[in-house]
Design an enzyme around this catalytic site. Structure first.
Site, short mmCIF file in Angstrom:
data_model
loop_
_atom_site.label_atom_id
_atom_site.label_comp_id
_atom_site.label_asym_id
_atom_site.label_seq_id
_atom_site.Cartn_x
_atom_site.Cartn_y
_atom_site.Cartn_z
N LYS A 1 4.95 40.29 18.17
CA LYS A 1 3.77 39.46 17.93
C LYS A 1 2.60 40.38 17.63
O LYS A 1 2.59 41.53 18.08
CB LYS A 1 3.45 38.63 19.18
CG LYS A 1 2.64 37.41 18.89
CD LYS A 1 3.55 36.29 18.40
CE LYS A 1 2.86 34.99 18.23
NZ LYS A 1 3.86 33.90 18.04
N1 GLU Z 1 4.38 32.17 14.85
C1 GLU Z 1 5.56 31.33 14.84
C2 GLU Z 1 6.18 31.25 16.22
O1 GLU Z 1 5.52 31.45 17.22
C3 GLU Z 1 6.54 31.75 13.76
C4 GLU Z 1 7.07 33.14 13.88
C5 GLU Z 1 7.91 33.57 12.69
O2 GLU Z 1 8.23 32.73 11.85
O3 GLU Z 1 8.24 34.74 12.64
O4 GLU Z 1 7.32 30.90 16.37
#
Ligand code: GLU
Length: 432
Positions: A121
């Site tokens: 993240k």
């Molecule tokens: N930000 C989204 C999540 O928390 C998508 C993450 C992604 O597609 O890599 O799942």
């Protein structure tokens, strides 16, 4: 002079009053699952420790020539199952601690839906609504430049998250590509369709939430056209979940956004609400068709299905006892704190946990990455069919584990995910 610095790096995030740390919430659930799995201590420490935590200063030249500096993060929780995957959020109160929790959640989320990715993240602590488009572009490109050694289609693949979108992903893709001297569409997901994005990606998280809600209802022998639903948050996840359930005949009795909520016991006209908010660009405030309620009141409504699709820490030890839904599907990441889990369990509320309920987004991100690498693009029908199948299989797998161990779906999702990552890690061994 001091005031000059208030929009940048020097602004400490205000204390998050009454909030439970998302990292602690994640660890409490991780410890419980580790005990069930009898995970050995070394393995526990390995999986509890993020592989890499990068903090950078991101300087930004504002349009008026001022220089401001913002803090940016990228945490790679692990890459045991494959390259790490996870979104990037722009928010004034994002912290390294929060990004660490969210990165670990991505590891478990990918494992739950059987997507071959690890977890990561990222974030920049800023308020993007203060920036012009040019400023946002410069900030994004500079953050990306600081992460050139981290990102990569085979290493770490960002995606949109809170306050980031297709345009931000395009700037990341372009910055990375310019530095690689070739176009690398697979370095990020959530891109526009003309630039290697996938059909169905925008709707995917909401669509996945609805697949798990329908699966949960069918376990209880209930038809979607006989249930009432409350949805907190009317952004991409909340509005799509509300619309798809509305199309299934469910009565959406309440919706909300930052401007507050709306209640109508006869059901709200969701397509009209979507039209009114112009796909999330305008607040719901002023939309007719229901009585005004607060976000807190919405959470406590008596209804069959509650979908918290706004932000973290919405259902906590203070209000968990007042929740009156039969099923909760976590559209957001971490809307229920670990301290609320037991209270909801005692009330026999079925909680479809975030790492299962909202995994549709990363599932179609995986499809996007596969399509980019193949240079062959699928129809929307194929994307949705495969998404449905993967979400449905994931729900059934987790449901089975919960029955086997007589534990909640959340505990089962952690057990399933941690077992998968730990087994893979054991096979790979520790490189020394
Ligand atoms: N930000 C989204 C999540 O928390 C998508 C993450 C992604 O597609 O890599 O799942």
């Amino acid at each position: 002079m001091i005031n000059h610095y208030t929009t940048g790096y020097y602004k400490e995030p205000g204390p998050k009053l009454d909030q439970e740390s998302p990292f602690e919430s994640m660890m409490q659930r991780f410890r419980f699952a580790a005990e069930i799995l009898n995970l050995d201590e070394g393995m526990f420490h390995f999986l509890a420790s993020p592989e890499k935590q990068v903090t950078v200063s991101v300087p930004l030249v504002r349009d008026n020539g001022d220089i401001e500096v913002y803090e940016g993060y990228r945490v790679i929780h692990d890459n045991v199952l494959g390259p790490s995957k996870g979104g990037i959020r722009y928010s004034p109160d994002v912290t390294l601690e929060e990004v660490k929790a969210l990165a670990a959640w991505m590891t478990w989320k990918c494992a739950v839906v059987n997507v071959p990715f690890g977890g990561a993240k990222g974030g920049v602590r800023c308020n993007p609504s203060e920036f012009s488009d040019r400023e946002l572009e410069r900030l994004t490109r500079r953050y990306t430049a600081s992460m050139l050694g981290i990102f990569g289609p085979d290493r770490d693949i960002p995606a949109p998250d809170m306050n980031t979108n297709e345009q931000v992903m395009t700037w990341i893709m372009d910055t990375y590509s310019m530095n690689s001297q070739k176009t690398e569409t697979a370095v990020v997901t959530g891109k526009p369709i003309i630039l290697g994005g996938s059909k169905g990606r925008k709707e995917a998280t909401g669509r996945g939430v609805v697949t798990t809600v329908l699966a949960a209802l069918s376990k209880e022998g209930r038809m979607p056209n006989k249930v009432s639903v409350a949805v907190q948050g009317f952004g991409n996840v909340g509005s799509v979940s509300a619309r798809l359930l509305y199309e299934q005949g469910a009565k959406i009795v309440a919706i909300s956004d930052v401007s507050g909520g709306l209640y109508n016991s006869n059901g709200i006209d969701i397509p009209a609400a979507i039209e009114y908010t112009a796909n999330g660009r305008k607040p719901l405030e002023g939309f007719p068709g229901g009585d005004k309620i607060t976000n807190e009141e919405l959470l406590k409504l008596k209804c069959d299905v509650l979908i918290p699709a706004a932000k973290e820490d919405q259902i906590n030890r203070k209000n968990a006892a007042d929740i009156n839904a039969r099923i909760i599907a976590e559209g957001a990441n971490g809307p229920i704190t670990a301290n609320a889990d037991n209270i909801l369990e005692e009330k026999e509320i079925m909680v479809i946990p975030d790492i299962l309920a909202n995994a549709g987004g990363v599932t179609v991100s995986y499809f996007e990455w596969v399509q980019d690498r193949q240079g062959y693009f699928w129809t929307e029908e194929r994307v949705n069919r495969r998404l449905n199948r993967m979400m449905r299989d994931a729900f059934d797998n987790i449901y089975k584990v919960s029955e086997e161990h007589d534990i909640t779906l959340r505990q089962a999702a952690y057990v399933y995910a941690i077992d998968k990552v730990a087994t893979t890690l054991k096979m790979r061994g520790i490189y020394a």
